[in-house]
Design an enzyme around this catalytic site. Sequence first.
Site, mmCIF file in Angstrom:
data_model
loop_
_atom_site.group_PDB
_atom_site.id
_atom_site.type_symbol
_atom_site.label_atom_id
_atom_site.label_comp_id
_atom_site.label_asym_id
_atom_site.label_seq_id
_atom_site.Cartn_x
_atom_site.Cartn_y
_atom_site.Cartn_z
ATOM 1 N N THR A 116 0.826 -1.202 0.000
ATOM 2 C CA THR A 116 0.000 0.000 0.000
ATOM 3 C C THR A 116 0.865 1.259 0.000
ATOM 4 O O THR A 116 1.990 1.236 0.533
ATOM 5 C CB THR A 116 -0.900 0.001 1.252
ATOM 6 O OG1 THR A 116 -1.455 1.300 1.436
ATOM 7 C CG2 THR A 116 -0.108 -0.338 2.515
ATOM 8 N N ASP A 117 0.332 2.353 -0.533
ATOM 9 C CA ASP A 117 1.059 3.629 -0.470
ATOM 10 C C ASP A 117 1.125 4.166 0.958
ATOM 11 O O ASP A 117 1.883 5.097 1.234
ATOM 12 C CB ASP A 117 0.424 4.662 -1.417
ATOM 13 C CG ASP A 117 -1.008 5.028 -1.040
ATOM 14 O OD1 ASP A 117 -1.604 4.365 -0.170
ATOM 15 O OD2 ASP A 117 -1.538 5.999 -1.637
ATOM 16 N N GLU A 118 0.339 3.564 1.873
ATOM 17 C CA GLU A 118 0.330 4.075 3.246
ATOM 18 C C GLU A 118 1.668 3.857 3.950
ATOM 19 O O GLU A 118 1.937 4.470 4.978
ATOM 20 C CB GLU A 118 -0.823 3.447 4.045
ATOM 21 C CG GLU A 118 -2.146 3.742 3.379
ATOM 22 C CD GLU A 118 -3.374 3.445 4.227
ATOM 23 O OE1 GLU A 118 -3.281 3.463 5.463
ATOM 24 O OE2 GLU A 118 -4.434 3.200 3.628
ATOM 25 N N LYS A 168 2.608 -3.368 7.157
ATOM 26 C CA LYS A 168 2.794 -3.565 5.713
ATOM 27 C C LYS A 168 4.234 -3.186 5.322
ATOM 28 O O LYS A 168 4.869 -3.870 4.515
ATOM 29 C CB LYS A 168 1.800 -2.713 4.907
ATOM 30 C CG LYS A 168 0.339 -3.131 5.049
ATOM 31 C CD LYS A 168 0.021 -4.518 4.522
ATOM 32 C CE LYS A 168 0.161 -4.643 3.030
ATOM 33 N NZ LYS A 168 -0.334 -5.987 2.555
ATOM 34 N N ALA A 186 2.578 0.297 9.326
ATOM 35 C CA ALA A 186 3.884 -0.177 9.811
ATOM 36 C C ALA A 186 4.045 -1.670 9.543
ATOM 37 O O ALA A 186 5.113 -2.136 9.146
ATOM 38 C CB ALA A 186 4.029 0.121 11.301
ATOM 39 N N ASN A 232 -11.983 13.986 1.263
ATOM 40 C CA ASN A 232 -13.077 13.084 1.635
ATOM 41 C C ASN A 232 -14.443 13.736 1.511
ATOM 42 O O ASN A 232 -15.437 13.084 1.157
ATOM 43 C CB ASN A 232 -12.873 12.582 3.067
ATOM 44 C CG ASN A 232 -11.651 11.691 3.190
ATOM 45 O OD1 ASN A 232 -11.248 11.044 2.219
ATOM 46 N ND2 ASN A 232 -11.043 11.657 4.364
ATOM 47 N N TYR A 279 -1.264 -0.487 11.058
ATOM 48 C CA TYR A 279 -1.509 -1.182 9.786
ATOM 49 C C TYR A 279 -0.372 -0.897 8.807
ATOM 50 O O TYR A 279 0.257 -1.814 8.254
ATOM 51 C CB TYR A 279 -2.853 -0.741 9.180
ATOM 52 C CG TYR A 279 -2.970 -1.029 7.690
ATOM 53 C CD1 TYR A 279 -2.999 -2.344 7.225
ATOM 54 C CD2 TYR A 279 -3.031 0.010 6.753
ATOM 55 C CE1 TYR A 279 -3.078 -2.612 5.852
ATOM 56 C CE2 TYR A 279 -3.119 -0.259 5.393
ATOM 57 C CZ TYR A 279 -3.140 -1.571 4.948
ATOM 58 O OH TYR A 279 -3.212 -1.840 3.607
HETATM 59 P P1 NAD Z 1 -9.660 -7.169 2.819
HETATM 60 O O1 NAD Z 1 -9.591 -6.899 4.281
HETATM 61 O O2 NAD Z 1 -10.927 -6.929 2.079
HETATM 62 O O3 NAD Z 1 -9.234 -8.687 2.528
HETATM 63 C C1 NAD Z 1 -8.200 -9.328 3.219
HETATM 64 C C2 NAD Z 1 -8.455 -10.823 3.130
HETATM 65 O O4 NAD Z 1 -7.375 -11.493 3.815
HETATM 66 C C3 NAD Z 1 -9.757 -11.266 3.806
HETATM 67 O O5 NAD Z 1 -10.502 -12.073 2.927
HETATM 68 C C4 NAD Z 1 -9.296 -12.058 5.017
HETATM 69 O O6 NAD Z 1 -10.170 -13.124 5.361
HETATM 70 C C5 NAD Z 1 -7.944 -12.564 4.558
HETATM 71 N N1 NAD Z 1 -7.061 -12.868 5.684
HETATM 72 C C6 NAD Z 1 -6.827 -12.102 6.789
HETATM 73 N N2 NAD Z 1 -5.984 -12.747 7.621
HETATM 74 C C7 NAD Z 1 -5.658 -13.915 7.021
HETATM 75 C C8 NAD Z 1 -4.818 -14.995 7.380
HETATM 76 N N3 NAD Z 1 -4.145 -14.995 8.549
HETATM 77 N N4 NAD Z 1 -4.694 -16.037 6.544
HETATM 78 C C9 NAD Z 1 -5.377 -16.063 5.356
HETATM 79 N N5 NAD Z 1 -6.213 -15.068 4.983
HETATM 80 C C10 NAD Z 1 -6.348 -14.010 5.803
HETATM 81 O O7 NAD Z 1 -8.463 -6.321 2.202
HETATM 82 P P2 NAD Z 1 -8.300 -5.711 0.737
HETATM 83 O O8 NAD Z 1 -8.790 -4.313 0.757
HETATM 84 O O9 NAD Z 1 -8.825 -6.649 -0.262
HETATM 85 O O10 NAD Z 1 -6.710 -5.649 0.637
HETATM 86 C C11 NAD Z 1 -5.984 -6.736 0.090
HETATM 87 C C12 NAD Z 1 -4.506 -6.374 0.106
HETATM 88 O O11 NAD Z 1 -4.282 -5.185 -0.650
HETATM 89 C C13 NAD Z 1 -3.969 -6.111 1.506
HETATM 90 O O12 NAD Z 1 -2.678 -6.685 1.588
HETATM 91 C C14 NAD Z 1 -3.892 -4.592 1.586
HETATM 92 O O13 NAD Z 1 -2.852 -4.188 2.445
HETATM 93 C C15 NAD Z 1 -3.605 -4.231 0.146
HETATM 94 N N6 NAD Z 1 -4.096 -2.906 -0.297
HETATM 95 C C16 NAD Z 1 -5.399 -2.544 -0.101
HETATM 96 C C17 NAD Z 1 -5.845 -1.308 -0.572
HETATM 97 C C18 NAD Z 1 -7.283 -0.872 -0.421
HETATM 98 O O14 NAD Z 1 -7.612 0.273 -0.748
HETATM 99 N N7 NAD Z 1 -8.204 -1.724 0.012
HETATM 100 C C19 NAD Z 1 -4.955 -0.432 -1.214
HETATM 101 C C20 NAD Z 1 -3.630 -0.847 -1.393
HETATM 102 C C21 NAD Z 1 -3.219 -2.083 -0.941
HETATM 103 P P1 TYD Z 2 -10.406 4.334 4.730
HETATM 104 O O1 TYD Z 2 -11.439 3.897 3.755
HETATM 105 O O2 TYD Z 2 -10.410 3.743 6.098
HETATM 106 O O3 TYD Z 2 -8.985 4.111 4.025
HETATM 107 P P2 TYD Z 2 -7.505 4.598 4.489
HETATM 108 O O4 TYD Z 2 -7.531 5.034 5.893
HETATM 109 O O5 TYD Z 2 -6.733 3.334 4.317
HETATM 110 O O6 TYD Z 2 -7.137 5.677 3.550
HETATM 111 O O7 TYD Z 2 -10.496 5.903 4.891
HETATM 112 C C1 TYD Z 2 -10.399 6.754 3.757
HETATM 113 C C2 TYD Z 2 -10.482 8.171 4.259
HETATM 114 O O8 TYD Z 2 -11.787 8.399 4.806
HETATM 115 C C3 TYD Z 2 -9.501 8.477 5.379
HETATM 116 O O9 TYD Z 2 -9.038 9.821 5.227
HETATM 117 C C4 TYD Z 2 -10.339 8.362 6.646
HETATM 118 C C5 TYD Z 2 -11.718 8.823 6.177
HETATM 119 N N1 TYD Z 2 -12.870 8.187 6.879
HETATM 120 C C6 TYD Z 2 -13.891 8.993 7.413
HETATM 121 O O10 TYD Z 2 -13.851 10.226 7.330
HETATM 122 N N2 TYD Z 2 -14.922 8.390 8.055
HETATM 123 C C7 TYD Z 2 -15.009 7.025 8.185
HETATM 124 O O11 TYD Z 2 -15.986 6.519 8.806
HETATM 125 C C8 TYD Z 2 -13.974 6.222 7.612
HETATM 126 C C9 TYD Z 2 -14.022 4.716 7.721
HETATM 127 C C10 TYD Z 2 -12.924 6.846 6.953
#
Ligand code: NAD
Ligand code: TYD
Length: 339
Positions: A125-127, A154, A152, A251, A150
């Site tokens: 992630t970019d975070e 990653k 940290a 947001n 989270y």
């Molecule tokens: P998500 O929370 O929707 O899915 C995570 C999945 O991992 C879930 O299905 C969960 O059951 C599974 N999981 C958790 N712990 C596990 C374990 N111990 N063993 C096996 N499976 C396990 O997350 P997401 O949004 O789909 O993100 C997927 C990946 O992409 C993550 O690594 C996240 O850091 C990365 N990512 C997400 C975003 C975003 O915007 N959602 C952006 C950039 C990177």
């Molecule tokens: P989120 O979807 O949790 O993603 P990330 O924190 O990984 O960027 O949050 C996106 C943005 O929205 C972030 O600036 C936090 C804000 N946010 C709210 O304002 N209210 C909410 O209830 C949530 C979940 C997020």
Amino acid sequence: MKVLVTGAAGFIGSNLVHLLARERPEWKITALDLLTYAGNVKNLTALLDENRITFARVDITDEVAIGALFERERFDLVFHLAAESHVDRSIMSSLEFVRTNVLGTQVLLDAALKAGVGRFVHISTDEVYGSLGPTGYFLETTPLDPTSPYAASKAASDLIVLAFCKTHNFNASVTRCTNNYGPFHFPEKLIPLFITNAMEGKKLPLYGDGMNVRSWLYVTDHCDALLRVAEKGKAGEVYNIGGGADAELPNREVTFAILDMLGKSRDLIQPVGDRPAHDRRYAIDHSKISNELGWKPSTPFMKGLEMTVAWYQANRPWWEEIKSGAYLSYYERNYANRG
Ligand code: NAD
Ligand code: TYD
């Protein structure tokens, strides 16, 4: 080609499995997931019903089960997405984040190295880069400066993957993407939470001044980038993935757009106390993946948001089932003390 996708029942993982089944129908895909609160095997129902993929319920930190799976299946390629992924939950309790994101990645790397896996894509992630001011962009060379447990966890997992490339000549790449949105997104994250709350006539809890900026990428565009990195990316390299200039929004603008698309009043917005160490702005420079692998985002943000709103309207039972039981206690805990 034998392919493993971890976290396959989550948001991005399930979208990736659908894309791979469509784009690479000859691949034999194992979809692995522990099915934590965030995993939902229904995200894969269509493919499972047609026997297009195999599902394995395994914990990535279980070194015995993971080792046996890798020895048996001899995967050619691994996409590693399994993770604890929600910043707010990592602020409430971070042990699971270190366990799954750091230890789980280590267990997978050990098993993959031992079983001779040919290619490993670690989805990050970019975070990990921390927070940006009003200008500038994250580059692959930007120093890591995570501000949430989270992020940290990653960052730690990224470094272990890159160390395996150096120490063991392991063929892995790391991807760092901005915020995704689209179908199957768990309704604890901003966009699906606000769409579903608005549909239910509930308040939309906007943190702080609502001016934190995120750069949004439609999930299918992300999955397309992951396939390119798997097939054309280089070992030991990091690739930033992100949305276009139209997708970088505060947001409150995203919130207004959701309410407008649903024909709901802005009175539903409820300003609430801020997230601790709330990163002010994320924005990615994705010129490396564009120049080297020919990828760029293709879904304009407002079009992607309309498709996402339409998906949540068409799939009400999917999210209504999630927004019950344990979800409600999490919601209560996270939002109770925000004022
Ligand atoms: P998500 O929370 O929707 O899915 C995570 C999945 O991992 C879930 O299905 C969960 O059951 C599974 N999981 C958790 N712990 C596990 C374990 N111990 N063993 C096996 N499976 C396990 O997350 P997401 O949004 O789909 O993100 C997927 C990946 O992409 C993550 O690594 C996240 O850091 C990365 N990512 C997400 C975003 C975003 O915007 N959602 C952006 C950039 C990177
Ligand atoms: P989120 O979807 O949790 O993603 P990330 O924190 O990984 O960027 O949050 C996106 C943005 O929205 C972030 O600036 C936090 C804000 N946010 C709210 O304002 N209210 C909410 O209830 C949530 C979940 C997020």
